[in-house]
Design a protein around this motif. Structure first.
Motif, short mmCIF file in Angstrom:
data_model
loop_
_atom_site.label_atom_id
_atom_site.label_comp_id
_atom_site.label_asym_id
_atom_site.label_seq_id
_atom_site.Cartn_x
_atom_site.Cartn_y
_atom_site.Cartn_z
N HIS A 12 0.88 -1.17 0.00
CA HIS A 12 0.00 0.00 0.00
C HIS A 12 0.92 1.22 0.00
O HIS A 12 1.67 1.44 0.95
N LEU A 14 1.58 5.23 -0.13
CA LEU A 14 1.10 6.60 0.04
C LEU A 14 1.86 7.48 -0.93
O LEU A 14 3.08 7.61 -0.83
N SER A 35 -0.16 0.45 -10.09
CA SER A 35 -1.36 -0.11 -9.48
C SER A 35 -2.08 -1.09 -10.40
O SER A 35 -2.48 -2.18 -9.97
N HIS A 41 -2.08 -1.24 -4.03
CA HIS A 41 -3.01 -0.23 -3.53
C HIS A 41 -2.27 1.09 -3.35
O HIS A 41 -1.15 1.13 -2.82
N THR A 43 -2.77 5.39 -2.31
CA THR A 43 -3.54 6.53 -1.83
C THR A 43 -2.76 7.77 -2.22
O THR A 43 -1.59 7.92 -1.85
N LEU A 58 -8.36 8.49 -10.96
CA LEU A 58 -9.09 7.54 -10.13
C LEU A 58 -10.06 6.70 -10.95
O LEU A 58 -10.27 5.52 -10.67
N ALA A 64 -6.98 2.68 -6.46
CA ALA A 64 -6.47 3.96 -5.98
C ALA A 64 -7.53 4.71 -5.21
O ALA A 64 -8.74 4.59 -5.46
N ALA A 65 -7.08 5.51 -4.25
CA ALA A 65 -7.96 6.39 -3.48
C ALA A 65 -7.29 7.74 -3.36
O ALA A 65 -6.07 7.88 -3.51
N LEU A 67 -6.60 11.33 -1.12
CA LEU A 67 -6.53 11.91 0.21
C LEU A 67 -6.29 13.42 0.03
O LEU A 67 -5.16 13.84 -0.20
N TRP A 106 -2.97 10.39 9.75
CA TRP A 106 -3.88 9.64 8.86
C TRP A 106 -3.39 8.21 8.69
O TRP A 106 -4.17 7.26 8.80
N GLN A 110 -5.15 4.09 9.84
CA GLN A 110 -5.69 3.19 8.83
C GLN A 110 -5.60 1.72 9.26
O GLN A 110 -4.63 1.31 9.89
#
Length: 460
Positions: A12, A14, A35, A41, A43, A58, A64-65, A67, A106, A110
């Motif tokens: 994951h 960031l 990805s 994953h 963010t 996105l 993907a997310a 922030l 943050w 998680q």
């Protein structure tokens, strides 16, 4: 989380983005590739002005997310007063450095916390985020390996530089001597003792502590400089993954009003007969320069597309009408990759921003270089002197070339017999770029190696 969940955990990442289109687009292209191909994953932390591009990203990147960064965006028009006019955009990293605490908070909240941090090279302060989270940081270089190899030791050396002396880099391949005028502009803009610039410099110094580095380039183009960076950083985790614009990320999409007629016109032009002119989406040539450029396009006799900023005042009066049969003007955003890849386009007059340079190289067109600032002089030197796949037109934001001389350069770039060798080298470099990103190619394999390293970290 059980031990079984940990052992099978996917990475994951960031991703911390810098709010400038030239930095953000290649970072999103790479993140999309990371990805979608490898089920990583991600963010993406980004400022409000980045949201339109992020939304498109996105939509094409299911794992993907987003922030949103809890900070007023100094690059947005309504926040422009936070930076004095003319301030180097590297100083946008200063307010973004305050995000360390909220990003760490943050991440720790998680259920699936980040296993690595990926950030733009302008955001060296992200190293502190990675240190706090005890995860590796990968720095993403949206500039080339040559430009990175030039800038990195200068940040670590004696600043400011002497404007009356060239910079000699004896450790680099070829031991290049760089005229002061060609030194990347952020190094020349540095003000010793200024708190903001000292913080920005600290960020560039922190890049040398990163666990790994990703460069948007490919081995056949910059292999010697990539090897140099590996020696400089003291580890082998330097991955060349470009050109990342080939990833198919939808973040580059824009409204296409007016482009249908443009491509219909291109379809009627002979192969490799059109000269494409673009100095980036933000550059507005001064009147004398625009007049010289317009006169050169008319005198050259070649077919052309000239992409200009939305402000049509830069155009020489009457140019569009006089050149209607063999030229087109695109105002505002232009679908540059699609234009360059069209069979009718044979040459590209460019400011040599790294994204444009790579797109021109990948398309196999002859580059006609006109570097303005930043690392553009280094990029021009790479394609002209190292690879012989480009020719010089002019240099500098204030340059006003003789239109007749410039017209000859334009005409020769498209079909001049004396530049046949340059066109052949451009075509060879384009083949190498395509092979690099294909399965089994150098960039494809480097991404595989990087992902295996990230997976090992996530599973540890």
């Amino acid at each position: 989380m059980s031990s079984a969940d940990v052992s099978s955990r996917r990475p994951h990442v960031l991703v911390i983005a810098f709010p400038s289109q030239g930095h953000l687009l290649p970072l999103l292209d790479f993140t999309h590739l990371l990805s979608t191909r490898h089920r990583v994953h991600v963010t993406v932390a980004a400022t409000p002005s980045s949201l339109p591009l992020l939304s498109a990203f996105l939509a094409s990147t299911p794992l993907a997310a987003a922030l949103p960064m809890p900070l007023p965006d100094p690059s947005a028009p309504e926040q422009a007063g936070q930076l004095a006019p003319g301030t180097h955009h590297a100083l946008l990293a200063v307010p973004l450095s305050t995000l360390r605490r909220p990003l760490v908070s943050w991440a720790r909240a998680q259920r699936d916390p980040p296993t690595a941090v990926l950030s733009d090279f302008f955001l060296g302060s992200a190293q502190h985020v990675a240190d706090d989270l005890r995860v590796p940081r990968v720095v993403f270089y949206s500039s080339g390996a040559f430009a990175t190899a030039v800038a990195e030791p200068l940040w670590n050396g004696s600043l400011p530089l002497d404007p009356n002396s060239p910079v000699v880099l004896g450790d680099l391949p070829g031991s290049p001597s760089i005229p002061y005028a060609h030194v990347p502009s952020m190094l020349k803009a540095y003000v010793p003792g200024d708190p903001d610039w000292e913080l920005a410099r600290e960020g560039f110094l922190l890049n040398s502590r990163a666990w790994g580095a990703v460069v948007n380039t490919f081995a056949a183009m910059e292999g010697d400089f990539l090897d140099h960076l590996k020696r400089r950083f003291g580890h082998g985790r330097v991955w060349a993954v470009g050109p990342v614009s080939a990833s198919g990320c939808r973040a580059r999409e824009r409204p296409t009003a007016g482009t249908e007629e443009l491509f219909s016109w291109l379809a009627a032009c002979p192969a490799r007969s059109v000269l494409y002119v673009c100095f980036g989406s933000m550059y507005k040539p001064p009147p004398a320069q625009a007049a010289a450029l317009g006169a050169a396009l008319e005198a050259s006799g070649v077919r052309f597309i000239w992409a200009v900023s939305a402000d049509v005042a830069v155009l020489p009066e009457g140019l569009e009408e006089r050149a209607r049969d063999r030229g087109r003007v695109v105002r505002g955003w232009a679908p540059q990759m699609e234009i360059l890849q069209h069979d009718a386009v044979g040459a590209f007059v460019t400011h040599c921003g790294w994204n444009s340079t790579l797109e021109g190289v990948a398309a196999g067109v002859t580059l006609v270089t006109w570097p303005m600032k930043a690392d553009q002089f280094i990029d021009a030197r790479l394609v002209v002197d190292v690879h012989g796949a480009a020719v010089r037109a002019a240099e500098g934001e204030s340059a006003v070339p003789d239109p007749r001389t410039l017209a000859r350069v334009f005409a020769d770039a498209v079909d001049g017999a004396e530049l046949a060798g340059v066109r052949a080298k451009a075509a060879t470099l384009a083949v190498a770029a395509a092979e690099a990103v294909e399965e089994g190619g150098s960039s494809w394999l480097d991404l595989e190696r990087m992902v295996r390293e990230l997976e090992a970290v996530a599973a540890a």
